[in-house]
Design a protein around this motif. Structure first.
Motif, short mmCIF file in Angstrom:
data_model
loop_
_atom_site.label_atom_id
_atom_site.label_comp_id
_atom_site.label_asym_id
_atom_site.label_seq_id
_atom_site.Cartn_x
_atom_site.Cartn_y
_atom_site.Cartn_z
N MET A 81 0.86 -1.20 0.00
CA MET A 81 0.00 0.00 0.00
C MET A 81 0.88 1.22 0.00
O MET A 81 1.86 1.27 0.74
CB MET A 81 -0.90 0.04 1.22
CG MET A 81 -1.84 -1.13 1.33
SD MET A 81 -2.44 -1.27 3.02
CE MET A 81 -2.25 -3.01 3.27
N THR A 82 0.52 2.20 -0.80
CA THR A 82 1.22 3.47 -0.71
C THR A 82 0.39 4.37 0.19
O THR A 82 -0.84 4.33 0.16
CB THR A 82 1.41 4.13 -2.10
OG1 THR A 82 0.13 4.46 -2.65
CG2 THR A 82 2.16 3.22 -3.04
N ILE A 83 1.09 5.13 1.03
CA ILE A 83 0.40 6.04 1.93
C ILE A 83 1.04 7.41 1.85
O ILE A 83 2.19 7.54 1.43
CB ILE A 83 0.40 5.54 3.39
CG1 ILE A 83 1.83 5.42 3.91
CG2 ILE A 83 -0.35 4.23 3.52
CD1 ILE A 83 1.93 5.12 5.40
N GLY A 84 0.29 8.41 2.25
CA GLY A 84 0.80 9.77 2.26
C GLY A 84 1.39 10.13 3.61
O GLY A 84 1.35 9.33 4.56
N LEU A 85 1.92 11.32 3.70
CA LEU A 85 2.52 11.77 4.95
C LEU A 85 1.50 11.81 6.08
O LEU A 85 1.85 11.59 7.23
CB LEU A 85 3.14 13.15 4.75
CG LEU A 85 4.36 13.17 3.82
CD1 LEU A 85 4.83 14.61 3.62
CD2 LEU A 85 5.47 12.33 4.37
N TYR A 86 0.24 12.08 5.77
CA TYR A 86 -0.80 12.14 6.79
C TYR A 86 -0.98 10.80 7.50
O TYR A 86 -1.17 10.74 8.71
CB TYR A 86 -2.12 12.60 6.16
CG TYR A 86 -3.28 12.65 7.11
CD1 TYR A 86 -3.43 13.74 7.98
CD2 TYR A 86 -4.22 11.63 7.16
CE1 TYR A 86 -4.49 13.79 8.87
CE2 TYR A 86 -5.29 11.69 8.04
CZ TYR A 86 -5.42 12.76 8.90
OH TYR A 86 -6.46 12.81 9.77
#
Length: 89
Positions: A81-86
């Motif tokens: 899974m790619t995730i953002g900084l949040y």
């Protein structure tokens, strides 16, 4: 992190799941950076002929909900899974 390094990490992830893994299902957000990364799939698959990448590209809110549900239920729907900084913390 460069896209090449990220894709190299995906190759390592395949072996973390199973030596015989032939397909990695990757959940990612529908943005320019991730779309650009997906364009590198043919190069990755050529360098790693035993591994195929399957991208599940979703809008941010939908991705967050599906990934959260998948983790909570231990569904195993996604390998990477790619995730953002949040989401990182």
């Amino acid at each position: 992190m460069t896209y090449t390094k990220l894709l190299a990490g995906l190759a390592g992830s395949a072996f973390a799941f199973s030596v015989s893994a032939t397909e990695l299902v990757i959940a990612t957000v529908n943005n320019g950076h991730m779309i650009e990364m997906q364009k590198l799939t043919p190069f990755f698959e050529k360098a790693n002929p035993d591994i195929k990448l399957k991208w599940v590209t979703l809008e941010e809110g939908t991705l967050r909900q599906r990934v959260t549900t998948d983790i909570a239920t231990k569904g195993g729907q996604f390998d990477v899974m790619t995730i953002g900084l949040y989401e990182a913390p």
